[in-house]
Each structure stands twice: as C-alpha cells, then as structure tokens.
Scaffold this motif. Structure first.
Motif, short mmCIF file in Angstrom:
data_model
loop_
_atom_site.label_atom_id
_atom_site.label_comp_id
_atom_site.label_asym_id
_atom_site.label_seq_id
_atom_site.Cartn_x
_atom_site.Cartn_y
_atom_site.Cartn_z
N ASN A 141 0.95 -1.14 -0.26
CA ASN A 141 -0.18 0.04 0.01
C ASN A 141 0.82 1.35 0.04
OD1 ASN A 141 -2.34 -1.66 0.10
ND2 ASN A 141 -2.54 -1.25 2.38
N GLY A 142 0.61 2.31 -1.02
CA GLY A 142 1.46 3.40 -1.07
C GLY A 142 2.74 3.20 -1.61
N LYS A 143 2.88 2.37 -2.19
CA LYS A 143 4.42 2.15 -3.08
C LYS A 143 4.04 1.83 -4.37
CE LYS A 143 6.78 0.06 1.07
NZ LYS A 143 7.52 -0.97 1.34
N VAL A 144 5.00 2.36 -5.19
CA VAL A 144 5.17 1.85 -6.68
C VAL A 144 5.62 0.56 -6.70
CG1 VAL A 144 6.13 2.18 -8.74
CG2 VAL A 144 5.87 4.24 -7.29
N VAL A 145 4.73 -0.25 -7.26
CA VAL A 145 5.00 -1.57 -7.29
C VAL A 145 5.17 -2.27 -8.73
CG1 VAL A 145 4.09 -4.04 -7.08
CG2 VAL A 145 3.37 -2.14 -5.46
N VAL A 146 6.64 -2.86 -8.80
CA VAL A 146 6.90 -3.86 -10.23
C VAL A 146 6.74 -5.21 -9.93
CG1 VAL A 146 8.72 -4.21 -11.56
CG2 VAL A 146 8.53 -1.89 -10.79
N VAL A 147 5.65 -5.60 -10.84
CA VAL A 147 5.51 -7.09 -10.80
C VAL A 147 6.11 -7.60 -12.07
CG1 VAL A 147 3.63 -9.18 -10.56
CG2 VAL A 147 3.52 -6.88 -9.38
N GLU A 148 6.99 -8.61 -11.81
CA GLU A 148 7.67 -9.25 -12.97
C GLU A 148 7.41 -10.56 -12.97
OE1 GLU A 148 11.67 -9.10 -15.49
OE2 GLU A 148 10.87 -7.53 -14.70
N GLU A 149 6.94 -11.25 -14.15
CA GLU A 149 6.67 -12.50 -14.36
C GLU A 149 8.08 -13.22 -15.07
OE1 GLU A 149 2.13 -13.03 -14.93
OE2 GLU A 149 3.23 -12.57 -16.46
N PHE A 150 8.43 -14.46 -14.47
CA PHE A 150 9.66 -14.73 -15.04
C PHE A 150 9.72 -16.40 -14.99
CE2 PHE A 150 10.53 -15.12 -10.56
CZ PHE A 150 11.70 -15.87 -10.52
N GLY A 151 10.83 -16.88 -15.80
CA GLY A 151 10.99 -18.40 -15.79
C GLY A 151 12.40 -18.76 -15.84
#
Length: 183
Positions: free
Chosen positions: A68-78
C-alpha cells in the motif's frame, strides 16, 4: 480458350483476393490499435494473483498490505528462459539502487514455469536482495504472451504500464510513477 475469355475470369478473382487481403490487414491493424487503447488503470495491484511462497525461501513473509502506498513492479519470469535470467540481475540492481535512495518501491517477481522445482528457482534467485518478493504460480491481471513480462503499478494501486521489461518504456513508466509518488 481464347485470351478474351480467360482474362475476365481471372481479374475478378485477383480483385477479390486483393480486397480480402486488405480486409485481413485492416482487422489486424484494428486489433493492434485496440490493444494499445486498453485502460490499464482498470487493473489494480489488488487484482494480481500472488501465487505461493517458494519452499525454502528465507525472505521475510509476503504481506500484501505492505504494498500500500508504494510503486510496485511485478515481473513474471521463468528460470529456463535466458532473457528472464538477465532480468533477475537487472531487478537486483534496481532493488539495491532504490533501497539506497529510500524510494517507495516494491519489486515482486513471480515465477511462472510450474514444472521447475523450488530448489532450482532458489538457485536462480540466490543473489536477489531480500527486499525483492519472490513468488511462484501467480500471474498479472492482463493477458500477455511470453516472458519476461512486467507491470508497473502507481502508488495509488493502478496499473500504469505493462509489457516487455527490456523495453525502454518500462524505465520511463517506473520513473514517472516514482515521480508522481513523490520520489
């Protein structure tokens, strides 16, 4: 068969093929235009399917409310994809830089190859800072093809960008989201 009888029968056929080809191209172009016009803000960080913890991972437990309140990077990887392995290094550098700067940034990596044992995932992320959250079997709320794939969510929780994280647009979107968040 005389040439006068032959030509008229071919011309409509060629015209039909040409018009059909144009129609196919127009539909394809419309599909690309529509993909660009998707309202990303309709996709929230709360819509991400976070998946499961990796067995044996000693990182702090993942708590969604800490995003909450943060910039979020979500990266999908393999771990079986060379481009993803180089992105692991990039994300590690990014995490270290933003930790030094005290940026309101959270990075979550989601492993998407179900057949890979947890031990193999742990070996691949061995040098990833503990501040980076690593999960398995989750996914982003938007459809995409291939990996690596990432999304940037603003501090308000709205998706502001999604795509190939090696694209320069990823860096621009992240920078803009952090600026908007006050950092």
């Amino acid at each position: 068969m005389s040439s006068s009888n032959f030509a008229p029968s071919i011309v409509p056929n060629m015209k039909t093929r040409f018009l059909f080809s144009l129609a196919v191209l127009a539909v394809a172009a419309l599909g690309f235009a529509t993909a660009e016009e998707v309202d990303l803000s309709a996709h929230k960080v709360t819509h991400v399917t976070w998946g499961d913890a990796i067995e044996g991972d000693e990182r702090p437990a993942f708590k969604k409310e800490e995003l909450n309140g943060k910039v979020v990077v979500v990266e999908e990887f393999g771990v079986k994809i060379p481009d993803c392995l180089s992105r692991i290094k990039d994300l590690s550098r990014l995490a270290k830089k933003h930790a030094r700067d005290a940026s309101p940034l959270a990075i979550v990596m989601i492993h998407r190859q179900r057949e890979v044992p947890d031990k193999e995932i742990l070996e691949a992320i061995e040098r990833v800072p503990p501040s980076v959250i690593v999960r398995k079997n989750g996914f982003l709320p938007v459809y995409h093809e291939g990996m690596p794939n990432a999304a940037v969510f603003g501090a308000d929780g709205e998706m502001v960008w999604t795509g190939d994280p090696s694209n320069a647009a990823f860096g621009r979107a992240l920078k803009a989201a952090l600026k908007k968040a006050g950092k």
